[in-house]
Design a protein around this motif. Sequence first.
Motif, PDB file in Angstrom:
ATOM      1  N   SER A   1     -15.429  26.214  -2.293  1.00  0.00           N
ATOM      2  CA  SER A   1     -14.046  27.221  -2.310  1.00  0.00           C
ATOM      3  C   SER A   1     -14.089  28.272  -2.992  1.00  0.00           C
ATOM      4  N   ASP A   2     -14.544  28.847  -4.137  1.00  0.00           N
ATOM      5  CA  ASP A   2     -14.578  29.773  -4.436  1.00  0.00           C
ATOM      6  C   ASP A   2     -15.268  31.199  -3.859  1.00  0.00           C
ATOM      7  N   GLU A   3     -15.766  30.677  -2.662  1.00  0.00           N
ATOM      8  CA  GLU A   3     -16.738  31.981  -1.691  1.00  0.00           C
ATOM      9  C   GLU A   3     -18.190  32.158  -2.569  1.00  0.00           C
ATOM     10  N   SER A   4     -18.403  31.121  -3.062  1.00  0.00           N
ATOM     11  CA  SER A   4     -19.852  30.756  -4.125  1.00  0.00           C
ATOM     12  C   SER A   4     -20.719  30.638  -3.033  1.00  0.00           C
ATOM     13  N   LEU A   5     -22.056  30.522  -2.840  1.00  0.00           N
ATOM     14  CA  LEU A   5     -22.954  29.711  -1.817  1.00  0.00           C
ATOM     15  C   LEU A   5     -23.177  28.338  -2.151  1.00  0.00           C
ATOM     16  N   ARG A   6     -23.239  28.180  -1.335  1.00  0.00           N
ATOM     17  CA  ARG A   6     -23.445  26.656  -1.513  1.00  0.00           C
ATOM     18  C   ARG A   6     -24.808  26.225  -0.095  1.00  0.00           C
ATOM     19  N   PRO A   7     -25.370  25.553  -1.027  1.00  0.00           N
ATOM     20  CA  PRO A   7     -27.414  25.406  -0.736  1.00  0.00           C
ATOM     21  C   PRO A   7     -27.492  24.709  -0.057  1.00  0.00           C
ATOM     22  N   CYS A   8     -27.431  24.484   1.529  1.00  0.00           N
ATOM     23  CA  CYS A   8     -27.018  23.011   2.383  1.00  0.00           C
ATOM     24  C   CYS A   8     -28.219  22.011   2.902  1.00  0.00           C
ATOM     25  N   LEU A   9     -28.593  20.747   2.608  1.00  0.00           N
ATOM     26  CA  LEU A   9     -29.587  20.029   3.254  1.00  0.00           C
ATOM     27  C   LEU A   9     -30.561  20.341   4.581  1.00  0.00           C
ATOM     28  N   GLU A  10     -29.000  20.309   6.042  1.00  0.00           N
ATOM     29  CA  GLU A  10     -29.130  20.760   7.375  1.00  0.00           C
ATOM     30  C   GLU A  10     -30.028  22.214   7.247  1.00  0.00           C
ATOM     31  N   ASP A  11     -29.647  23.121   6.250  1.00  0.00           N
ATOM     32  CA  ASP A  11     -30.271  24.363   6.289  1.00  0.00           C
ATOM     33  C   ASP A  11     -31.851  23.943   6.006  1.00  0.00           C
ATOM     34  N   GLN A  12     -31.815  24.361   5.063  1.00  0.00           N
ATOM     35  CA  GLN A  12     -33.386  24.607   4.575  1.00  0.00           C
ATOM     36  C   GLN A  12     -33.748  22.881   5.210  1.00  0.00           C
ATOM     37  N   LEU A  13     -33.969  22.020   5.680  1.00  0.00           N
ATOM     38  CA  LEU A  13     -34.229  21.155   6.800  1.00  0.00           C
ATOM     39  C   LEU A  13     -34.458  21.956   7.776  1.00  0.00           C
ATOM     40  N   GLY A  14     -33.660  22.745   9.291  1.00  0.00           N
ATOM     41  CA  GLY A  14     -33.774  23.572   9.845  1.00  0.00           C
ATOM     42  C   GLY A  14     -35.052  24.043   9.363  1.00  0.00           C
ATOM     43  N   ALA A  15     -35.219  25.367   8.331  1.00  0.00           N
ATOM     44  CA  ALA A  15     -35.671  25.840   7.880  1.00  0.00           C
ATOM     45  C   ALA A  15     -36.875  25.752   8.097  1.00  0.00           C
ATOM     46  N   GLY A  16     -37.290  24.368   7.535  1.00  0.00           N
ATOM     47  CA  GLY A  16     -38.757  23.850   7.315  1.00  0.00           C
ATOM     48  C   GLY A  16     -39.508  23.718   8.674  1.00  0.00           C
ATOM     49  N   ALA A  17     -38.455  23.112   9.496  1.00  0.00           N
ATOM     50  CA  ALA A  17     -39.099  23.024  10.650  1.00  0.00           C
ATOM     51  C   ALA A  17     -39.684  24.480  11.134  1.00  0.00           C
TER      52      ALA A  17
END
Length: 252
Positions: free
Chosen positions: A159-175
């Motif tokens: 909500s403060d506009e800071s980056l929130r790392p998220c599992l779905e994107d980490q898994l997509g990158a790993g794939a």
Amino acid sequence: MIFGQRDSAVRFGWGPREAAELVSADGCLVVVDVLSFTTAVTIAVERGSAVYPYRWRDDSAAAYAARIDAVLAVGRAAVTETHPWSLSPAALEAAPVTARLVLPSPNGSTIAAAAVESGATVVAGSLRNASAVGAYLRRSGYGTPARPVVVVASGERWSDESLRPCLEDQLGAGAILDALGAPRERLSPEAAACLAGYRPVAADVSDLVTACGGGRELVERGFDGDVAAAIAVDRSNVVPVLRAGAFVDAAD
């Protein structure tokens, strides 16, 4: 350039700021925004649309769409029977095909725009087309010291506009890193760690995305179809490449 991973041919990072640090003009940047920008881009491109990423969903986006004679995608909740185009992958699968689609996104679009300014090739990657993206990178000679690959997980925003790392994107990158198949010595420590985290759970990736915070949020909001579209692993052979401001199929 300590944080630029410049001594590695395959790099990994998070969000717009790190993308700008990692990208190389002679390389390729793969944007990964599984829920839902790059999944939506893949679906729209495989149906024949040219997708124009845009950083903001505001009056300037509407003006931009009008200027290039394109349809402007609205927010998920703003979809109507007469305007069914949105960031929702499920909505785009059902909507009539439009030749040009402006797709605002504060994460994936911002990263893509920054990469274009660097001169790099930009590709939209997701779980839906991970193997196709890996094959494209290999065919094109990316993932070498002369032509580095940067895989960027877009993440989301708190909500403060800071980056929130998220599992779905980490898994997509790993794939995508797994599909690339680059030798270990070409991977930065960051890319190697992302890949190592993906491989033991690859068989469970659909369940993990559905159960993680991003997946649960969409399901609880009634957009479970978007999650289903995102976890259709390797459903698509399309590789969206950014050319002249729009994502189009690399094969075109």
